[in-house]
Design a protein around this motif. Structure first.
Motif, PDB file in Angstrom:
ATOM      1  N   LYS A  85       0.792  -1.238   0.000  1.00 14.84           N
ATOM      2  CA  LYS A  85       0.000   0.000   0.000  1.00 14.84           C
ATOM      3  C   LYS A  85       0.823   1.287   0.000  1.00 14.84           C
ATOM      4  O   LYS A  85       0.552   2.197  -0.766  1.00 14.84           O
ATOM      5  N   ILE A  86       1.808   1.375   0.897  1.00 21.01           N
ATOM      6  CA  ILE A  86       2.435   2.680   1.088  1.00 21.01           C
ATOM      7  C   ILE A  86       3.344   3.055  -0.090  1.00 21.01           C
ATOM      8  O   ILE A  86       3.183   4.124  -0.673  1.00 21.01           O
ATOM      9  N   TYR A  87       4.272   2.162  -0.448  1.00 19.85           N
ATOM     10  CA  TYR A  87       5.143   2.501  -1.588  1.00 19.85           C
ATOM     11  C   TYR A  87       4.347   2.692  -2.882  1.00 19.85           C
ATOM     12  O   TYR A  87       4.581   3.670  -3.610  1.00 19.85           O
ATOM     13  N   PRO A  88       3.395   1.783  -3.192  1.00 19.06           N
ATOM     14  CA  PRO A  88       2.614   2.044  -4.407  1.00 19.06           C
ATOM     15  C   PRO A  88       1.913   3.408  -4.366  1.00 19.06           C
ATOM     16  O   PRO A  88       1.926   4.147  -5.348  1.00 19.06           O
ATOM     17  N   THR A  89       1.356   3.753  -3.213  1.00 23.23           N
ATOM     18  CA  THR A  89       0.667   5.044  -3.111  1.00 23.23           C
ATOM     19  C   THR A  89       1.627   6.192  -3.343  1.00 23.23           C
ATOM     20  O   THR A  89       1.330   7.149  -4.066  1.00 23.23           O
ATOM     21  N   LEU A  90       2.815   6.105  -2.758  1.00 23.40           N
ATOM     22  CA  LEU A  90       3.787   7.188  -2.929  1.00 23.40           C
ATOM     23  C   LEU A  90       4.181   7.314  -4.402  1.00 23.40           C
ATOM     24  O   LEU A  90       4.300   8.405  -4.940  1.00 23.40           O
ATOM     25  N   TRP A  91       4.340   6.165  -5.024  1.00 21.68           N
ATOM     26  CA  TRP A  91       4.703   6.183  -6.452  1.00 21.68           C
ATOM     27  C   TRP A  91       3.598   6.823  -7.285  1.00 21.68           C
ATOM     28  O   TRP A  91       3.836   7.669  -8.129  1.00 21.68           O
TER      29      TRP A  91
ATOM     30  N   CYS B  52       8.436  -4.361  -4.016  1.00 20.98           N
ATOM     31  CA  CYS B  52       7.250  -3.532  -4.283  1.00 20.98           C
ATOM     32  C   CYS B  52       6.755  -3.619  -5.712  1.00 20.98           C
ATOM     33  O   CYS B  52       5.550  -3.464  -5.963  1.00 20.98           O
ATOM     34  N   THR B  53       7.681  -3.852  -6.651  1.00 27.69           N
ATOM     35  CA  THR B  53       7.330  -3.724  -8.069  1.00 27.69           C
ATOM     36  C   THR B  53       6.035  -4.450  -8.485  1.00 27.69           C
ATOM     37  O   THR B  53       5.231  -3.875  -9.211  1.00 27.69           O
ATOM     38  N   PRO B  54       5.779  -5.674  -7.984  1.00 26.92           N
ATOM     39  CA  PRO B  54       4.531  -6.330  -8.414  1.00 26.92           C
ATOM     40  C   PRO B  54       3.261  -5.541  -8.063  1.00 26.92           C
ATOM     41  O   PRO B  54       2.202  -5.800  -8.634  1.00 26.92           O
ATOM     42  N   TYR B  55       3.355  -4.603  -7.134  1.00 26.06           N
ATOM     43  CA  TYR B  55       2.154  -3.870  -6.705  1.00 26.06           C
ATOM     44  C   TYR B  55       2.076  -2.459  -7.283  1.00 26.06           C
ATOM     45  O   TYR B  55       1.135  -1.725  -7.023  1.00 26.06           O
ATOM     46  N   MET B  56       3.094  -2.058  -8.053  1.00 29.60           N
ATOM     47  CA  MET B  56       3.208  -0.649  -8.436  1.00 29.60           C
ATOM     48  C   MET B  56       2.450  -0.271  -9.709  1.00 29.60           C
ATOM     49  O   MET B  56       2.300   0.906  -9.998  1.00 29.60           O
ATOM     50  N   LYS B  57       2.035  -1.249 -10.486  1.00 36.11           N
ATOM     51  CA  LYS B  57       1.289  -0.999 -11.736  1.00 36.11           C
ATOM     52  C   LYS B  57       1.978   0.034 -12.639  1.00 36.11           C
ATOM     53  O   LYS B  57       1.414   1.082 -12.963  1.00 36.11           O
ATOM     54  N   VAL B  58       3.212  -0.261 -12.998  1.00 35.37           N
ATOM     55  CA  VAL B  58       3.964   0.665 -13.845  1.00 35.37           C
ATOM     56  C   VAL B  58       3.643   0.386 -15.309  1.00 35.37           C
ATOM     57  O   VAL B  58       3.789  -0.751 -15.775  1.00 35.37           O
ATOM     58  N   ARG B  59       3.207   1.405 -16.026  1.00 34.66           N
ATOM     59  CA  ARG B  59       2.939   1.225 -17.460  1.00 34.66           C
ATOM     60  C   ARG B  59       4.242   1.422 -18.237  1.00 34.66           C
ATOM     61  O   ARG B  59       5.160   2.101 -17.760  1.00 34.66           O
ATOM     62  N   PRO B  60       4.333   0.825 -19.433  1.00 33.33           N
ATOM     63  CA  PRO B  60       5.596   0.889 -20.183  1.00 33.33           C
ATOM     64  C   PRO B  60       6.105   2.327 -20.377  1.00 33.33           C
ATOM     65  O   PRO B  60       7.301   2.578 -20.278  1.00 33.33           O
ATOM     66  N   ASP B  61       5.203   3.269 -20.614  1.00 36.16           N
ATOM     67  CA  ASP B  61       5.674   4.640 -20.851  1.00 36.16           C
ATOM     68  C   ASP B  61       6.063   5.363 -19.566  1.00 36.16           C
ATOM     69  O   ASP B  61       6.389   6.545 -19.595  1.00 36.16           O
ATOM     70  N   GLU B  62       6.025   4.653 -18.445  1.00 31.35           N
ATOM     71  CA  GLU B  62       6.365   5.320 -17.182  1.00 31.35           C
ATOM     72  C   GLU B  62       7.715   4.881 -16.637  1.00 31.35           C
ATOM     73  O   GLU B  62       8.078   5.252 -15.517  1.00 31.35           O
TER      74      GLU B  62
END
Ligand code: BG6
Length: 482
Positions: A21-27, A58-68
């Motif tokens: 929760k926390i790191y994904p939210t910060l990202w 954290c990466t599995p929870y961060m929902k990073v899109r390719p352009d990000e």
């Protein structure tokens, strides 16, 4: 104070809450440019880790899109990590030193997030106070439940925190207060003429606030067993919703005016007794669709054998004030039920002087918190066409139909941003918390002292049938839809 440096510290940086929760939210806040320009992040935990290792967790929870990808890189470049013990002042001084280096003697603000087990709360808060408070800007502390286990332990914790920090520095998170439809309750009620005049005992028969999850404890049994569903969901999330549904109109939208009204309505609620509730515990479903569904609560290896901790609870609350006297407020929540849903169902009384031979169903206003935010009013209408039959239909405001382009932020995103902005509107004040515990403590003690045996219900079912019977006795007519 956009231009000042801000430092966000995550205590418990290696834990589950931080990673999910926390790191994904910060990202997400960083990615959407919502944070003050000069913000950096510090993780703190006992294990000796690197930022790279935290990033991997954290990466599995961060929902990073390719352009990000580039922005994601930049985000981790402003992350730092300090390892240290939770009870060592020297280690906290080391953290402070690192923060001071970054601040370089300038005015700067600090936020501390305690994503920690309760056992670390005391020492971490003392060490923050003694070694980590910034001298030139503000300092804000964000804390997560559990805020104690009953009225006495919660008071001890509140007193402890109050001896270290001012109430304006404390942000007690209840993440349900960050959800779209929970935040909408005030607008629905007080921004419209149409609803408020009927929002009372003359018109409303009962109110059902429910929370359902379709999965069991999933390895969190150790934590869960110590608390049970009443402390996990009902005493905080559902009671917060209740207070927003039932409170009087605040004098203004100022956070303290709102919280004054919430406290007032909570004070009008009688403390609960055993008779006011139904408790359940799920058992495995041999025909379950997957391993989780086949497992009963007691099959979870992290749950102590023979545990009587409830995983389902229904409680009927009475608000003894002029608006609500006699209207049952039913709180209902459970794990391992038939669906995921959180909603408020306001059921109106039968129409007086019926001329339709009893065919009218009661009106209901449903505010669906999740999944699929919606507000709809169930009402009777003439069946279209040549007939003079009647049928039930809905005035329907389903968000993904009406607001196609909108991407609703996660609850944590709004709340963490609120802390940056200094708005305590959606955080729990100390007196609110103590009222919440006053209502539930006698019931919790009864359950624990009398060794109450919860009623078994099958994983994936609606919960014990006794709960439906209790709703029925509490002026709530079941039309097969909750
Ligand atoms: C948490 C509880 O506070 O809320 C969990 O500890 C529960 O047991 C969760 O699953 C539900 O939150 P959400 O946002 O998924 O409805």
């Amino acid at each position: 104070d956009e231009s000042f440096p801000h430092i966000f510290v995550v205590f418990g940086a290696s834990g589950d809450l931080a990673k999910k929760k926390i790191y994904p939210t910060l990202w997400w806040l960083y990615r959407d440019n919502l944070l003050p320009k000069k913000t950096i992040f510090f993780g703190y935990a006992r294990s000796s880790l690197t930022v790279r290792e935290i990033r991997e967790k954290c990466t599995p929870y961060m929902k990073v899109r390719p352009d990000e990808e580039q922005a994601y890189e930049d985000f981790w470049n402003i992350n730092y990590y300090v390892s240290g013990a939770y009870d060592s002042r020297t280690d906290f001084e080391k953290l402070n030193q690192e923060m001071c280096t970054f601040e370089n003697g300038l005015h700067a603000n600090r936020l501390f997030y305690l994503a920690l087990p309760p056992s670390a709360f005391q020492s971490v808060s003392v060490n923050i106070r003694n070694a980590c408070m910034g001298q030139k800007g503000w300092n804000r502390i964000i804390v997560e439940k559990p805020f104690g286990k009953d009225a006495a332990s919660s008071k001890a914790l509140s007193d402890h925190l109050a001896s270290l920090f001012k109430e304006e520095q404390l942000y007690r998170i209840d993440h349900y207060l960050g959800k779209e439809m929970v935040q909408n309750l005030m607008t629905i009620r007080f921004g419209n003429r149409i609803f408020n005049p009927t929002w009372n005992r003359e018109n409303i028969s009962s109110v059902l606030i429910s929370f359902k999850e379709p999965f069991g404890t999933q390895g969190r049994g150790g934590y869960f067993d110590e608390f049970g569903i009443i402390r996990d969901v009902m005493q905080n999330h559902l009671l917060q919703i209740l207070s927003l549904v039932a409170m009087e109109k605040p004098v203004t939208c100022h956070p303290d005016d709102i919280r004054d009204e919430k406290v007032k309505v909570l004070k009008s609620i009688k403390s609960l007794e055993l008779d006011d509730c139904v408790l359940g515990q799920y058992v495995g479903n041999p025909d379950g669709k997957d391993d989780d569904a086949k497992m009963g609560y007691l099959d979870d290896p992290t749950v102590p054998a023979g545990s009587k901790t409830p995983t389902f609870a229904l409680a009927v609350l009475q608000i003894k004030n002029e608006r609500w006297d006699g209207v049952p407020f039913i709180l209902r929540c459970g794990k391992a039920l038939n669906e995921r849903k959180a909603e408020v169902r306001i059921q109106y009384r039968d129409v007086p002087g019926d001329i339709f031979g009893g065919r009218s169903k009661r009106n209901e206003m449903v505010i669906r918190v999740q999944p699929g935010e919606a507000l709809y009013v169930k009402m009777m209408t003439k069946s279209p066409g040549i007939t003079f039959d009647m049928e039930e239909t809905e005035l329907d405001l389903t968000y993904n139909q009406r607001y196609k382009e909108i991407n609703l932020p996660d609850a944590y995103e709004r709340l963490i941003l609120d802390v940056f902005c200094g708005s305590q509107m959606n955080f729990v004040r100390d007196d609110e918390l103590s009222e919440a515990w006053r209502i539930f403590t006698p019931l919790l003690h009864h359950i624990e002292n009398n060794d109450v045996q919860p009623i078994p219900y099958v994983h994936g079912s609606r919960g014990p049938k006794e709960a439906d019977e209790k709703c029925d006795k509490s002026n709530f007519k079941y039309y097969g839809s909750y």
